[in-house]
Motif scaffolding. Structure first.
Motif, PDB file in Angstrom:
ATOM      1  N   ASN A  36       0.799  -1.219   0.000  1.00  0.00           N
ATOM      2  CA  ASN A  36       0.000   0.000   0.000  1.00  0.00           C
ATOM      3  C   ASN A  36       0.838   1.279   0.000  1.00  0.00           C
ATOM      4  O   ASN A  36       0.354   2.334  -0.395  1.00  0.00           O
ATOM      5  N   ASP A 225       3.566  -4.848  11.173  1.00  0.00           N
ATOM      6  CA  ASP A 225       2.561  -5.084  10.113  1.00  0.00           C
ATOM      7  C   ASP A 225       2.726  -6.520   9.596  1.00  0.00           C
ATOM      8  O   ASP A 225       2.828  -6.764   8.409  1.00  0.00           O
ATOM      9  N   ARG A 335     -10.923  -5.093  10.885  1.00  0.00           N
ATOM     10  CA  ARG A 335     -10.541  -3.948  10.040  1.00  0.00           C
ATOM     11  C   ARG A 335     -10.320  -4.376   8.596  1.00  0.00           C
ATOM     12  O   ARG A 335     -10.464  -3.571   7.675  1.00  0.00           O
ATOM     13  N   ARG A 336      -9.921  -5.624   8.387  1.00  0.00           N
ATOM     14  CA  ARG A 336      -9.665  -6.093   7.023  1.00  0.00           C
ATOM     15  C   ARG A 336     -10.951  -6.385   6.259  1.00  0.00           C
ATOM     16  O   ARG A 336     -10.923  -6.688   5.073  1.00  0.00           O
TER      17      ARG A 336
HETATM   18  C1  SR1 Z   1      -2.798   3.276   4.547  1.00  0.00           C
HETATM   19  S1  SR1 Z   1      -1.987   1.871   4.907  1.00  0.00           S
HETATM   20  C2  SR1 Z   1      -3.153   0.649   5.211  1.00  0.00           C
HETATM   21  C3  SR1 Z   1      -2.542  -0.611   5.606  1.00  0.00           C
HETATM   22  O1  SR1 Z   1      -1.516  -1.002   4.704  1.00  0.00           O
HETATM   23  C4  SR1 Z   1      -0.392  -1.471   5.410  1.00  0.00           C
HETATM   24  O2  SR1 Z   1       0.095  -2.647   4.867  1.00  0.00           O
HETATM   25  C5  SR1 Z   1      -0.863  -1.653   6.833  1.00  0.00           C
HETATM   26  O3  SR1 Z   1      -1.427  -2.917   7.058  1.00  0.00           O
HETATM   27  C6  SR1 Z   1      -1.849  -0.580   6.954  1.00  0.00           C
HETATM   28  O4  SR1 Z   1      -2.745  -0.744   8.006  1.00  0.00           O
END
Ligand code: SR1
Ligand code: MG
Length: 388
Positions: A36, A225, A335-336
Motif C-alpha cells: 500500500n 505489520d 478492520r480487514r
Molecule cells: C494506509 S496503509 C493501510 C494498511 O496497509 C499497510 O500494509 C498496513 O497494514 C496498513 O494498516
C-alpha cells in the motif's frame, strides 16, 4: 526539502552512483510495487539482481492526497538492523540504506512467493508458522526489558519512535472500523454486521483497551505489520526459505500485536479455505507459531539482563502476550473486512460468506481473549462460528 523520486529509468544510474553496480553490462529494471505504501523495483544484470525500495512522501495507493513522511524507511532500516543481530536468516539481506532518498537496496526475492498468494492458491504454510514464532521471539526478547539493560532500553525507545505509521494503525486498525468514516467499506451483504459493530458498546470498549495497549505498551521492537503479505516463502537449493519483509511500521509496542496480526490473517485464510471446500490449516498453524514463540522466548529467558524478573513472572507475562495476541488478531480481522485495507483472501471470493465468518470470529476473539486459553479453544471457536 523533498527527496528525489526514482523512476524505472533512474535505477541503473542510482545503483551505479551508490556503489551497488560497477556500470558494466546491461541492466533490466521493472517495477513490482505491490504494497500500500512504497515503490519497489527489481534490477537484473548479468549474474546479479537487486530489489530497490523507495518510500514516497505519500501513501502509494492513495496518492499525494494522503501525505506520509518517507522517514518510515528509517524505521524499516532500523528494524532490519535489529533483526539482523538476532535472526538474520528470517529477513532479506540488506545491501544498503540511503537515508537521503529513503531507499533500501536489498536481496532480490522474486524467486520466492508471498505467503498470502500461496495460500490463496490453495498451497500450504510449510514451516512459515515456526519461522514467525522464532522471528517474534528473537526480536522481542532482544529488544525488551529482559534482553537489554535499562539504559539500552531507554535509548531504543528514544530512537524507535515511528509516529506517523503508528497513527495509521491507531486509525485504520484500531478505531475507524468502529466509527462512521470515509475510509470504511464492506461487501453489501455485511452492512448489518458493520452497523452492529459500530453500535456495539462492549466491543468498542475492548477495542479501546487494545488501542491503548498499542499506544502505551512499549514491550519490545515490533515488525508492526506482520500479515501474510509481509512473509515470503519458497525453496532455494533444496532448502525451505521463509523471510519476513516490509517492517516500516516498526516501533516499540506490545508483542501480541505482531503475533496477533499473523493469527488474524491465518483465520482469514481459514475462512476462505472452508468456503472453497478445502481443509484449512489455521488451528495447527496458530498452535505452531505460538509454540515456536513460547519455546524460544523461554529458551532465551535465562539470559535476561534483570533477574528481578522471576520465572513466575515469565509465566504471567506470556499469558498476557497470548491474550493480547488474540485481541489484536480479532481487531485485524474486523478492520480487514469493514475498514480501509481489505484482503484478497476474502475480496476475491464470489460472495461474503467467508468474510462474514471471519468478521464473526474477529468479534469473539476481541471480546473473549481472556477466556480462550489454548489454541484448541480458538480452533473450537472458529469451527462453531462456521455453522453446521
Ligand atoms: C494506509 S496503509 C493501510 C494498511 O496497509 C499497510 O500494509 C498496513 O497494514 C496498513 O494498516
Ligand atoms: Mg507492507
Amino acid at each position: 526539502m523533498s527527496h528525489r523520486l526514482l523512476e524505472t529509468a533512474d535505477i541503473p544510474g542510482y545503483l551505479r552512483d551508490h556503489g551497488h553496480w560497477d556500470g558494466s553490462g546491461e541492466v533490466a529494471v521493472h517495477e513490482v510495487s505491490d504494497g500500500n505504501l512504497n515503490r519497489v523495483f527489481i534490477a537484473t544484470g548479468a549474474g546479479w539482481s537487486l530489489a530497490v525500495k523507495q518510500a514516497l512522501p505519500w501513501v502509494r495507493v492513495a496518492g499525494p492526497s494522503w501525505p506520509l513522511s518517507p522517514a518510515r524507511a528509517d524505521a524499516e532500516a532500523r528494524a532490519y538492523r535489529a533483526v539482523a543481530a538476532v535472526a538474520p536468516e528470517t529477513i532479506p539481506v540488506v545491501h544498503g540504506y540511503d537515508p537521503a532518498d529513503y531507499v533500501l537496496v536489498m536481496e532480490d526475492m522474486s524467486d520466492l512467493r508471498v505467503l498470502r498468494t500461496v495460500l490463496n492458491e490453495g498451497g500450504g504454510y510449510g514451516g512459515a508458522s515456526d519461522a514467525i514464532g522464532l522471528f517474534v521471539a528473537r526480536l522481542s526478547f532482544a529488544t525488551s526489558d529482559f534482553g537489554m539493560t535499562s539504559a539500552e532500553r531507554k535509548a531504543l525507545l528514544a530512537e524507535s519512535v515511528n509516529p506517523e505509521l503508528c497513527k495509521i494503525t491507531e486509525d485504520v486498525v484500531l478505531s475507524e472500523p468502529y466509527l462512521e468514516h470515509e475510509h470504511n467499506h464492506w461487501h453489501p451483504d455485511l452492512a448489518d454486521l458493520a452497523a452492529a459493530y459500530r453500535a456495539d458498546a462492549a466491543l468498542r470498549t475492548e477495542i479501546a483497551e487494545l488501542r491503548h495497549l498499542f499506544m502505551s505498551g512499549a514491550q519490545a521492537l515490533l515488525h508492526g505489520d506482520l500479515h501474510t503479505g509481509s512473509i515470503i516463502v519458497g525453496n532455494r537449493a533444496g532448502a525451505e526459505v521463509v523471510r519476513v519483509f516490509d517492517p516500516e511500521f516498526s516501533y516499540v509496542g506490545p508483542i501480541g500485536f505482531d503475533l496477533g496480526l499473523y493469527w488474524g490473517n491465518l483465520v482469514a485464510a481459514e475462512s476462505r479455505a472452508r468456503v472453497l471446500g478445502a481443509v484449512g490449516e489455521h488451528a495447527g498453524q496458530l498452535a505452531r507459531s505460538w509454540a515456536a514463540f513460547e519455546t524460544e522466548f523461554r529458551r532465551l529467558w535465562p539470559q535476561r539482563a534483570d533477574t528481578f524478573f522471576d520465572d513466575a513472572y515469565l509465566d504471567r507475562f506470556l499469558r498476557r502476550v497470548w491474550a493480547d495476541s488474540l485481541g489484536f488478531a480479532g481487531a485485524e480481522l474486523i478492520r480487514r473486512i469493514i475498514g480501509y485495507a481489505h484482503l484478497t483472501d476474502l475480496d476475491s471470493l464470489p460472495d461474503a460468506t467467508a468474510a462474514r465468518h471471519a468478521l464473526l470470529v474477529g468479534r469473539e476473539l476481541v471480546l473473549r481473549r481472556a477466556e480462550l486459553a489454548t489454541p484448541a479453544d480458538v480452533a473450537a471457536l472458529v469451527d462453531d462460528l462456521a455453522g453446521p
